[in-house]
Design a protein around this motif. Structure first.
Motif, PDB file in Angstrom:
ATOM      1  N   ALA A   2       0.835  -1.198   0.000  1.00 27.73           N
ATOM      2  CA  ALA A   2       0.000   0.000   0.000  1.00 27.73           C
ATOM      3  C   ALA A   2       0.874   1.254   0.000  1.00 27.73           C
ATOM      4  CB  ALA A   2      -0.923   0.005   1.211  1.00 27.73           C
ATOM      5  N   THR A   3       1.812   1.323   0.950  1.00 27.84           N
ATOM      6  CA  THR A   3       2.692   2.487   1.070  1.00 27.84           C
ATOM      7  C   THR A   3       4.069   2.019   1.522  1.00 27.84           C
ATOM      8  OG1 THR A   3       0.830   3.873   1.747  1.00 27.84           O
ATOM      9  CG2 THR A   3       3.031   4.723   2.214  1.00 27.84           C
ATOM     10  N   LEU A   4       5.097   2.547   0.897  1.00 32.01           N
ATOM     11  CA  LEU A   4       6.466   2.336   1.351  1.00 32.01           C
ATOM     12  C   LEU A   4       6.900   3.614   2.042  1.00 32.01           C
ATOM     13  CD1 LEU A   4       9.227   0.907   1.460  1.00 32.01           C
ATOM     14  CD2 LEU A   4       9.710   1.933  -0.776  1.00 32.01           C
ATOM     15  N   ASN A   5       7.328   3.512   3.305  1.00 31.87           N
ATOM     16  CA  ASN A   5       7.807   4.674   4.047  1.00 31.87           C
ATOM     17  C   ASN A   5       9.315   4.607   4.208  1.00 31.87           C
ATOM     18  OD1 ASN A   5       5.338   6.008   4.579  1.00 31.87           O
ATOM     19  ND2 ASN A   5       4.877   4.499   6.142  1.00 31.87           N
ATOM     20  N   LEU A   6       9.954   5.744   3.959  1.00 35.17           N
ATOM     21  CA  LEU A   6      11.385   5.914   4.149  1.00 35.17           C
ATOM     22  C   LEU A   6      11.590   7.006   5.194  1.00 35.17           C
ATOM     23  CD1 LEU A   6      12.484   5.952   0.393  1.00 35.17           C
ATOM     24  CD2 LEU A   6      12.417   4.004   1.943  1.00 35.17           C
ATOM     25  N   TRP A   7      12.801   7.085   5.740  1.00 34.77           N
ATOM     26  CA  TRP A   7      13.133   8.063   6.768  1.00 34.77           C
ATOM     27  C   TRP A   7      14.145   9.051   6.224  1.00 34.77           C
ATOM     28  CZ3 TRP A   7      10.148   7.601  10.937  1.00 34.77           C
ATOM     29  CH2 TRP A   7       9.589   6.357  11.222  1.00 34.77           C
ATOM     30  N   ALA A   8      14.110  10.279   6.752  1.00 34.35           N
ATOM     31  CA  ALA A   8      15.101  11.286   6.361  1.00 34.35           C
ATOM     32  C   ALA A   8      15.295  12.272   7.499  1.00 34.35           C
ATOM     33  CB  ALA A   8      14.656  12.021   5.104  1.00 34.35           C
ATOM     34  N   ASP A   9      16.554  12.621   7.762  1.00 30.91           N
ATOM     35  CA  ASP A   9      16.841  13.660   8.756  1.00 30.91           C
ATOM     36  C   ASP A   9      16.392  15.023   8.238  1.00 30.91           C
ATOM     37  OD1 ASP A   9      18.028  12.060  10.778  1.00 30.91           O
ATOM     38  OD2 ASP A   9      19.874  11.972   9.599  1.00 30.91           O
ATOM     39  N   ASP A  10      16.574  15.267   6.943  1.00 32.30           N
ATOM     40  CA  ASP A  10      16.198  16.535   6.326  1.00 32.30           C
ATOM     41  C   ASP A  10      15.030  16.265   5.380  1.00 32.30           C
ATOM     42  OD1 ASP A  10      15.944  18.856   4.789  1.00 32.30           O
ATOM     43  OD2 ASP A  10      18.108  19.241   4.798  1.00 32.30           O
ATOM     44  N   LEU A  11      13.825  16.410   5.875  1.00 28.04           N
ATOM     45  CA  LEU A  11      12.625  16.083   5.105  1.00 28.04           C
ATOM     46  C   LEU A  11      12.501  16.936   3.846  1.00 28.04           C
ATOM     47  CD1 LEU A  11      10.074  14.305   5.013  1.00 28.04           C
ATOM     48  CD2 LEU A  11       8.893  16.159   6.218  1.00 28.04           C
ATOM     49  N   ASP A  12      12.803  18.226   3.945  1.00 21.77           N
ATOM     50  CA  ASP A  12      12.689  19.090   2.773  1.00 21.77           C
ATOM     51  C   ASP A  12      13.661  18.667   1.675  1.00 21.77           C
ATOM     52  OD1 ASP A  12      10.673  20.578   3.987  1.00 21.77           O
ATOM     53  OD2 ASP A  12      12.085  22.077   4.767  1.00 21.77           O
ATOM     54  N   ALA A  13      14.890  18.350   2.054  1.00 24.87           N
ATOM     55  CA  ALA A  13      15.877  17.903   1.064  1.00 24.87           C
ATOM     56  C   ALA A  13      15.454  16.572   0.455  1.00 24.87           C
ATOM     57  CB  ALA A  13      17.260  17.780   1.708  1.00 24.87           C
ATOM     58  N   ALA A  14      14.920  15.668   1.266  1.00 24.22           N
ATOM     59  CA  ALA A  14      14.467  14.369   0.752  1.00 24.22           C
ATOM     60  C   ALA A  14      13.292  14.551  -0.205  1.00 24.22           C
ATOM     61  CB  ALA A  14      14.077  13.446   1.909  1.00 24.22           C
ATOM     62  N   ALA A  15      12.350  15.418   0.152  1.00 26.07           N
ATOM     63  CA  ALA A  15      11.205  15.668  -0.730  1.00 26.07           C
ATOM     64  C   ALA A  15      11.675  16.236  -2.063  1.00 26.07           C
ATOM     65  CB  ALA A  15      10.215  16.614  -0.058  1.00 26.07           C
ATOM     66  N   ALA A  16      12.617  17.160  -2.025  1.00 25.75           N
ATOM     67  CA  ALA A  16      13.133  17.749  -3.262  1.00 25.75           C
ATOM     68  C   ALA A  16      13.888  16.713  -4.095  1.00 25.75           C
ATOM     69  CB  ALA A  16      14.043  18.935  -2.938  1.00 25.75           C
ATOM     70  N   TRP A  17      14.691  15.868  -3.438  1.00 30.13           N
ATOM     71  CA  TRP A  17      15.463  14.856  -4.165  1.00 30.13           C
ATOM     72  C   TRP A  17      14.529  13.855  -4.828  1.00 30.13           C
ATOM     73  CZ3 TRP A  17      16.764   9.576  -4.148  1.00 30.13           C
ATOM     74  CH2 TRP A  17      17.915   9.241  -4.864  1.00 30.13           C
ATOM     75  N   TYR A  18      13.554  13.353  -4.090  1.00 32.40           N
ATOM     76  CA  TYR A  18      12.632  12.371  -4.659  1.00 32.40           C
ATOM     77  C   TYR A  18      11.740  12.996  -5.726  1.00 32.40           C
ATOM     78  CZ  TYR A  18      14.021   8.234  -2.184  1.00 32.40           C
ATOM     79  OH  TYR A  18      14.743   7.145  -1.760  1.00 32.40           O
ATOM     80  N   ALA A  19      11.372  14.263  -5.593  1.00 29.38           N
ATOM     81  CA  ALA A  19      10.605  14.928  -6.653  1.00 29.38           C
ATOM     82  C   ALA A  19      11.426  14.960  -7.938  1.00 29.38           C
ATOM     83  CB  ALA A  19      10.213  16.341  -6.222  1.00 29.38           C
ATOM     84  N   ARG A  20      12.710  15.211  -7.811  1.00 27.84           N
ATOM     85  CA  ARG A  20      13.585  15.217  -8.995  1.00 27.84           C
ATOM     86  C   ARG A  20      13.735  13.812  -9.570  1.00 27.84           C
ATOM     87  NH1 ARG A  20      19.771  17.356  -9.482  1.00 27.84           N
ATOM     88  NH2 ARG A  20      19.862  17.212 -11.737  1.00 27.84           N
ATOM     89  N   VAL A  21      13.944  12.824  -8.709  1.00 28.95           N
ATOM     90  CA  VAL A  21      14.099  11.440  -9.157  1.00 28.95           C
ATOM     91  C   VAL A  21      12.824  10.946  -9.843  1.00 28.95           C
ATOM     92  CG1 VAL A  21      14.281   9.043  -8.337  1.00 28.95           C
ATOM     93  CG2 VAL A  21      15.896  10.766  -7.516  1.00 28.95           C
ATOM     94  N   LEU A  22      11.685  11.208  -9.234  1.00 26.52           N
ATOM     95  CA  LEU A  22      10.414  10.661  -9.706  1.00 26.52           C
ATOM     96  C   LEU A  22       9.747  11.504 -10.783  1.00 26.52           C
ATOM     97  CD1 LEU A  22       9.026   9.693  -6.191  1.00 26.52           C
ATOM     98  CD2 LEU A  22      10.085   8.159  -7.879  1.00 26.52           C
ATOM     99  N   GLY A  23      10.117  12.768 -10.885  1.00 32.04           N
ATOM    100  CA  GLY A  23       9.508  13.644 -11.875  1.00 32.04           C
ATOM    101  C   GLY A  23       8.117  14.128 -11.490  1.00 32.04           C
ATOM    102  N   VAL A  24       7.763  14.020 -10.211  1.00 33.60           N
ATOM    103  CA  VAL A  24       6.481  14.516  -9.704  1.00 33.60           C
ATOM    104  C   VAL A  24       6.701  15.128  -8.332  1.00 33.60           C
ATOM    105  CG1 VAL A  24       5.085  12.807 -10.953  1.00 33.60           C
ATOM    106  CG2 VAL A  24       5.813  12.316  -8.624  1.00 33.60           C
ATOM    107  N   GLU A  25       5.820  16.046  -7.978  1.00 26.77           N
ATOM    108  CA  GLU A  25       5.849  16.648  -6.653  1.00 26.77           C
ATOM    109  C   GLU A  25       5.024  15.786  -5.698  1.00 26.77           C
ATOM    110  OE1 GLU A  25       7.593  19.379  -5.639  1.00 26.77           O
ATOM    111  OE2 GLU A  25       8.482  19.323  -7.652  1.00 26.77           O
ATOM    112  N   PRO A  26       5.277  15.879  -4.390  1.00 24.30           N
ATOM    113  CA  PRO A  26       4.433  15.163  -3.439  1.00 24.30           C
ATOM    114  C   PRO A  26       2.987  15.630  -3.583  1.00 24.30           C
ATOM    115  CG  PRO A  26       6.302  16.194  -2.312  1.00 24.30           C
ATOM    116  CD  PRO A  26       6.315  16.679  -3.717  1.00 24.30           C
TER     117      PRO A  26
END
Length: 131
Positions: A2-26
């Motif tokens: 259903a959902t895969l959860n990952l952890w990050a110390d810097d949530l904003d940086a992780a959100a930006a990195w994954y948005a770039r990797v995935l090509g979509v915004e949260p």
């Protein structure tokens, strides 16, 4: 899944990195606590949680279960992830007896293992549609 959860110390940086990797915004965010993406053929959910909210101590090294996301080209995706700042966890490996199963895994810049896979079984199931 259903959902895969990952952890990050810097949530904003992780959100930006994954948005770039995935090509979509949260599509969903709780500022400072959680972001969630919908990705893939079935709009699976990938959530990233601020590590400060972990109910248990986090390991010092990447490891544990590896969820493999299907991609069309493991080699190209692996190279792109490395270019974007991930590090190699396991290089490209051909699995089985030449049946088209290929895997690789990286560690994202936040310490999570991200697996990728070419998987003919997944494509077959996708063609069948929901059951």
């Amino acid at each position: 899944m259903a959902t895969l959860n990952l952890w990050a110390d810097d949530l904003d940086a992780a959100a930006a990195w994954y948005a770039r990797v995935l090509g979509v915004e949260p599509y969903y965010a709780v500022p400072g606590g959680y972001v969630e993406f919908r990705i893939g053929d079935r709009l699976d959910e990938l959530g990233i949680i601020a590590r400060a909210y972990s109910p248990h101590p986090q390991p010092d090294a990447p490891g544990g279960a590896i969820v493999n996301w299907h991609v069309d080209d493991v080699r190209a995706t692996f190279a792109r992830l490395l270019h974007l700042g991930a590090t190699e966890y396991e290089g490209v490996v051909e699995r089985g007896n030449g049946e088209g199963f290929v895997t690789a895994a990286v560690v994202d810049p936040f310490g999570n293992v991200l697996g990728i896979m070419e998987n003919p079984h997944y494509l077959e199931m996708l063609d069948r549609g929901p059951r």
